[in-house]
Scaffold this motif. Structure first.
Motif, PDB file in Angstrom:
ATOM      1  N   ALA A 181      30.825  47.038  39.183  1.00  0.00           N
ATOM      2  CA  ALA A 181      31.199  47.195  40.609  1.00  0.00           C
ATOM      3  C   ALA A 181      32.161  48.271  40.916  1.00  0.00           C
ATOM      4  CB  ALA A 181      31.630  46.090  41.090  1.00  0.00           C
ATOM      5  N   LYS A 182      33.128  48.290  39.884  1.00  0.00           N
ATOM      6  CA  LYS A 182      34.154  49.228  40.142  1.00  0.00           C
ATOM      7  C   LYS A 182      33.801  50.776  39.748  1.00  0.00           C
ATOM      8  CE  LYS A 182      39.018  49.777  38.437  1.00  0.00           C
ATOM      9  NZ  LYS A 182      40.156  49.380  37.477  1.00  0.00           N
ATOM     10  N   ALA A 183      33.049  50.716  38.795  1.00  0.00           N
ATOM     11  CA  ALA A 183      32.311  52.052  38.511  1.00  0.00           C
ATOM     12  C   ALA A 183      31.329  52.465  39.572  1.00  0.00           C
ATOM     13  CB  ALA A 183      31.643  51.839  37.151  1.00  0.00           C
ATOM     14  N   SER A 184      30.778  51.730  40.288  1.00  0.00           N
ATOM     15  CA  SER A 184      29.982  52.181  41.405  1.00  0.00           C
ATOM     16  C   SER A 184      30.879  52.094  42.638  1.00  0.00           C
ATOM     17  CB  SER A 184      28.973  50.929  41.584  1.00  0.00           C
ATOM     18  OG  SER A 184      28.123  50.731  40.496  1.00  0.00           O
ATOM     19  N   ASN A 185      32.251  52.224  42.742  1.00  0.00           N
ATOM     20  CA  ASN A 185      33.131  52.284  43.838  1.00  0.00           C
ATOM     21  C   ASN A 185      32.788  51.069  45.028  1.00  0.00           C
ATOM     22  OD1 ASN A 185      34.606  54.514  43.489  1.00  0.00           O
ATOM     23  ND2 ASN A 185      33.027  55.795  44.034  1.00  0.00           N
ATOM     24  N   LEU A 186      32.586  50.057  44.297  1.00  0.00           N
ATOM     25  CA  LEU A 186      32.203  48.633  45.236  1.00  0.00           C
ATOM     26  C   LEU A 186      33.484  47.692  45.002  1.00  0.00           C
ATOM     27  CD1 LEU A 186      28.488  48.551  44.660  1.00  0.00           C
ATOM     28  CD2 LEU A 186      29.506  49.285  46.854  1.00  0.00           C
ATOM     29  N   LYS A 187      33.850  46.953  46.073  1.00  0.00           N
ATOM     30  CA  LYS A 187      34.606  45.885  45.887  1.00  0.00           C
ATOM     31  C   LYS A 187      33.723  44.738  46.120  1.00  0.00           C
ATOM     32  CE  LYS A 187      39.182  44.915  47.723  1.00  0.00           C
ATOM     33  NZ  LYS A 187      39.985  45.081  48.833  1.00  0.00           N
ATOM     34  N   LEU A 188      33.933  43.653  44.935  1.00  0.00           N
ATOM     35  CA  LEU A 188      33.391  42.306  45.171  1.00  0.00           C
ATOM     36  C   LEU A 188      34.584  41.633  45.784  1.00  0.00           C
ATOM     37  CD1 LEU A 188      32.041  42.204  41.322  1.00  0.00           C
ATOM     38  CD2 LEU A 188      30.633  42.440  43.666  1.00  0.00           C
ATOM     39  N   ILE A 189      34.081  40.841  46.889  1.00  0.00           N
ATOM     40  CA  ILE A 189      34.982  39.685  47.324  1.00  0.00           C
ATOM     41  C   ILE A 189      34.405  38.549  47.356  1.00  0.00           C
ATOM     42  CG2 ILE A 189      36.134  39.034  49.650  1.00  0.00           C
ATOM     43  CD1 ILE A 189      36.011  42.366  50.280  1.00  0.00           C
ATOM     44  N   PHE A 190      35.048  37.608  46.917  1.00  0.00           N
ATOM     45  CA  PHE A 190      34.378  36.105  46.919  1.00  0.00           C
ATOM     46  C   PHE A 190      35.346  35.179  47.815  1.00  0.00           C
ATOM     47  CE2 PHE A 190      33.833  32.154  44.032  1.00  0.00           C
ATOM     48  CZ  PHE A 190      33.125  31.604  44.950  1.00  0.00           C
ATOM     49  N   ASN A 191      34.742  34.880  49.001  1.00  0.00           N
ATOM     50  CA  ASN A 191      35.495  33.709  49.687  1.00  0.00           C
ATOM     51  C   ASN A 191      35.221  32.184  49.133  1.00  0.00           C
ATOM     52  OD1 ASN A 191      35.987  35.743  51.717  1.00  0.00           O
ATOM     53  ND2 ASN A 191      34.167  35.540  52.518  1.00  0.00           N
ATOM     54  N   GLU A 226      31.781  47.144  50.287  1.00  0.00           N
ATOM     55  CA  GLU A 226      32.104  45.871  50.010  1.00  0.00           C
ATOM     56  C   GLU A 226      30.865  45.160  49.626  1.00  0.00           C
ATOM     57  OE1 GLU A 226      34.599  44.551  53.163  1.00  0.00           O
ATOM     58  OE2 GLU A 226      36.376  45.328  52.222  1.00  0.00           O
ATOM     59  N   ILE A 227      30.953  44.014  48.810  1.00  0.00           N
ATOM     60  CA  ILE A 227      29.969  43.133  48.811  1.00  0.00           C
ATOM     61  C   ILE A 227      30.822  41.593  48.773  1.00  0.00           C
ATOM     62  CG2 ILE A 227      28.399  41.926  47.036  1.00  0.00           C
ATOM     63  CD1 ILE A 227      27.767  44.754  45.744  1.00  0.00           C
ATOM     64  N   ALA A 243      26.375  39.265  50.804  1.00  0.00           N
ATOM     65  CA  ALA A 243      26.161  40.443  51.684  1.00  0.00           C
ATOM     66  C   ALA A 243      26.586  41.670  51.241  1.00  0.00           C
ATOM     67  CB  ALA A 243      26.763  39.888  52.962  1.00  0.00           C
ATOM     68  N   ASP A 244      25.667  42.428  51.215  1.00  0.00           N
ATOM     69  CA  ASP A 244      26.037  43.996  50.816  1.00  0.00           C
ATOM     70  C   ASP A 244      25.945  45.019  52.194  1.00  0.00           C
ATOM     71  OD1 ASP A 244      23.256  45.173  50.945  1.00  0.00           O
ATOM     72  OD2 ASP A 244      22.839  43.875  49.410  1.00  0.00           O
ATOM     73  N   GLN A 245      26.246  46.019  51.711  1.00  0.00           N
ATOM     74  CA  GLN A 245      26.282  47.269  52.758  1.00  0.00           C
ATOM     75  C   GLN A 245      25.351  48.155  52.336  1.00  0.00           C
ATOM     76  OE1 GLN A 245      30.308  48.050  52.765  1.00  0.00           O
ATOM     77  NE2 GLN A 245      31.045  46.504  54.316  1.00  0.00           N
ATOM     78  N   GLY A 246      24.431  47.917  51.637  1.00  0.00           N
ATOM     79  CA  GLY A 246      23.274  48.615  50.817  1.00  0.00           C
ATOM     80  C   GLY A 246      22.305  49.488  51.585  1.00  0.00           C
ATOM     81  N   VAL A 247      21.150  49.522  51.021  1.00  0.00           N
ATOM     82  CA  VAL A 247      20.179  50.437  51.566  1.00  0.00           C
ATOM     83  C   VAL A 247      19.274  49.363  52.529  1.00  0.00           C
ATOM     84  CG1 VAL A 247      19.913  51.966  49.771  1.00  0.00           C
ATOM     85  CG2 VAL A 247      18.506  49.899  49.646  1.00  0.00           C
ATOM     86  N   GLY A 248      19.477  48.014  52.628  1.00  0.00           N
ATOM     87  CA  GLY A 248      18.220  46.914  53.374  1.00  0.00           C
ATOM     88  C   GLY A 248      16.963  47.386  52.824  1.00  0.00           C
ATOM     89  N   ILE A 249      16.087  46.515  53.542  1.00  0.00           N
ATOM     90  CA  ILE A 249      14.692  46.460  53.113  1.00  0.00           C
ATOM     91  C   ILE A 249      13.885  46.864  54.278  1.00  0.00           C
ATOM     92  CG2 ILE A 249      12.921  44.719  52.440  1.00  0.00           C
ATOM     93  CD1 ILE A 249      15.255  43.088  51.395  1.00  0.00           C
ATOM     94  N   PRO A 250      12.976  47.792  54.044  1.00  0.00           N
ATOM     95  CA  PRO A 250      11.997  48.242  55.200  1.00  0.00           C
ATOM     96  C   PRO A 250      11.198  46.973  55.734  1.00  0.00           C
ATOM     97  CG  PRO A 250      11.998  49.649  53.270  1.00  0.00           C
ATOM     98  CD  PRO A 250      12.417  48.348  52.995  1.00  0.00           C
ATOM     99  N   ARG A 301      21.511  49.336  56.567  1.00  0.00           N
ATOM    100  CA  ARG A 301      22.922  48.789  57.025  1.00  0.00           C
ATOM    101  C   ARG A 301      23.029  47.643  55.889  1.00  0.00           C
ATOM    102  NH1 ARG A 301      23.278  48.639  62.571  1.00  0.00           N
ATOM    103  NH2 ARG A 301      25.099  47.345  62.454  1.00  0.00           N
ATOM    104  N   GLY A 302      22.116  47.048  55.246  1.00  0.00           N
ATOM    105  CA  GLY A 302      22.389  45.951  54.359  1.00  0.00           C
ATOM    106  C   GLY A 302      21.549  44.907  54.196  1.00  0.00           C
ATOM    107  N   SER A 303      21.851  44.023  53.470  1.00  0.00           N
ATOM    108  CA  SER A 303      21.173  42.774  53.503  1.00  0.00           C
ATOM    109  C   SER A 303      22.069  41.725  52.976  1.00  0.00           C
ATOM    110  CB  SER A 303      20.163  42.639  52.163  1.00  0.00           C
ATOM    111  OG  SER A 303      19.191  43.859  52.338  1.00  0.00           O
ATOM    112  N   THR A 304      21.792  40.313  53.440  1.00  0.00           N
ATOM    113  CA  THR A 304      22.387  39.125  52.874  1.00  0.00           C
ATOM    114  C   THR A 304      21.358  38.278  52.319  1.00  0.00           C
ATOM    115  OG1 THR A 304      24.078  39.496  54.682  1.00  0.00           O
ATOM    116  CG2 THR A 304      23.768  37.113  53.793  1.00  0.00           C
TER     117      THR A 304
END
Lengths: 313, 129
Positions: A181-191, A226-227, A243-250, A301-304
């Motif tokens: 995740a760090k190498a991909s500039n992403l932050k993993l947040i666990f609630n 963030e994820i 939940a990610d802020q990725g490419v989402g699904i068409p 926008r992303g997927s959950t």
């Protein structure tokens, strides 16, 4: 619809697709039997009109019965052949699972020993060992996925349920993905919830399920972001989500996302790797464990993704 | 002079792949166990009777006596029938799992899915019960 119906009548093509000869193909034999029954009824009618002798009628009935018996025998043989092929496939997969995974287990354990060595290994070597371990795990995952598909289809998917903490398992899995995740500039947040939720399921399979969700979220995320992982109390059940802020699904791919060997059209642009069976296997593991799976998505926008499991009291 | 009673738990590893049994042996010794290795089912069964281990780590596909046969025969022996047997294999069909558990396996671990530390941890958990 009509096109599909006519395509289904092309028996020769269907039999070729199953790689069996026409005379061993149940579709063809059934049509042949149906055709023969119709012709024999019509012929019996015409012959009975012309010849009233009971001997002639009995002979016709006997001939028709013998021909039907021969065709039925061929149909049964063809089904037996299909069953035998299925049994051979299962045995083959069982042997392959053992023979392919044994050397991979050996590599995995030797790497474990190297990682445990306190002296004599430099930083550069440790990096190489990490890469070997990651690639080996990737190979194990792919073989496991293919085996899982086969077992799901054979209804021989074995789960070993035990009670475990969903929060602890999530923390363990996230630990393994922090570097990626760090190498991909992403932050993993666990609630992480305040109270610990125990579930009864196959821990090893759910480790694979959570790994797959986290892996997908990282791979299909934008350049940074963030994820967020959440575990929520639903009373009798518990809801795990990512939940990610990725490419989402068409939109056109949404209904196929849990299908076997399916990869979303935009996924192929971002990731060339992958067999397209991860979510299919995941869905089956969750449902076989008495849970359910779902997702919300907006393209761009992303997927959950989430799953719900009964709580262990 | 009689031997001093050993506090170390004794584990018999029945595994035909030398690389796997070697790795297991190193890790389990590190974790404080005494380890014996057998490379086929018959030798393993004989060693189980002679060495009286506290636990057996058993592969299923083995030369000269497979793991299922091993467990079947162990069940009929008074000395061995209550001995914990942890199956450690790469077979994973529901049929294999059910059969092993029916024959009395304490746990069923798939080698490819477990690291050495996790195998050792599982054994420690079994002894703790």
């Amino acid at each position: 619809m009509l096109k599909q119906f006519f395509a289904s009548l092309n028996v020769a093509k269907r039999c070729r697709a199953y790689r069996i000869g026409l005379w061993q193909c149940p579709h063809f034999l059934f049509i042949l039997m149906g055709f023969f029954i119709i012709v024999s009824i019509l012929m019996t009618h015409f012959v009975a009109e012309r010849y009233t002798s009971p001997e002639v009628e009995i002979s016709i009935v006997c001939i028709v019965t013998i021909v039907l018996l021969v065709i039925s025998h061929a149909v049964i043989n063809s089904f037996e052949r299909v069953a035998r092929t299925s049994q051979l496939k299962s045995e083959f997969i069982s042997i392959i699972s053992h023979e392919l995974r044994n050397p991979l287990s050996s590599i995995k354990w030797q790497v474990d020993l190297l990682n445990g060595a306190k002296q004599g290994i430099g930083d550069a070597e440790r990096k190489s060992i990490t890469i070997i371990a990651e690639q080996n795990e990737r190979m194990i995952r792919m073989i496991n996925d293919l085996l899982d598909v086969s077992r799901i289809e054979d209804r021989a998917f074995g789960l070993s349920p035990e009670v475990f903490s969903l929060s602890d398992l999530t923390t363990q899995v996230l630990g393994k993905y922090e570097g990626f995740a760090k190498a991909s500039n992403l932050k993993l947040i666990f609630n992480r919830p305040k109270s610990d939720f125990k579930v009864k399921a196959d821990e090893i399979q759910f480790r694979a399920v959570i790994s797959r969700f986290v892996d997908n979220a990282i791979r299909y995320s934008a350049a940074s972001g963030e994820i967020i992982l959440t575990i929520e109390d639903l009373g009798e059940r518990v809801r795990w989500s990512i939940a990610d802020q990725g490419v989402g699904i068409p939109a056109q791919d949404v209904q196929h996302i849990f299908s076997k060997f399916f990869r979303a059209s935009n996924a192929l642009r971002y990731q060339t790797e992958g067999l397209g069976i991860g979510l299919y296997v995941t869905k089956n593991i969750i449902e076989l464990s008495g849970g359910s799976i779902g997702f919300n998505t907006i393209e761009g926008r992303g997927s959950t993704f989430y799953f719900i499991l009964p709580k262990q009291k | 002079m009689a031997d001093a009673p050993s506090e170390k738990k004794r584990i018999l590893v029945v595994e035909d792949d030398a690389a796997l049994s070697m790795a297991l042996s190193v890790k389990l010794k590190e974790a404080g166990f005494e380890v014996f290795i057998a490379s086929d089912g018959e030798t393993g069964f004989r060693m189980a009777e002679e060495k009286r281990p506290d636990l057996i780590l058993l592969d299923l596909i083995l030369p000269r006596k497979n793991g299922f046969k091993f467990m079947e025969e162990a069940r009929s022996k008074i000395d061995l029938k209550n001995l914990p047997v942890v199956v450690l294999t790469n077979l994973e069909s529901s049929y294999d799992i059910e059969r092993a558990l029916t024959l009395g396996a304490t746990a069923y671990l798939v080698k490819a899915n477990y690291s050495l530390s996790e195998v050792a941890k599982k054994i420690i958990q079994i002894f703790a019960k």
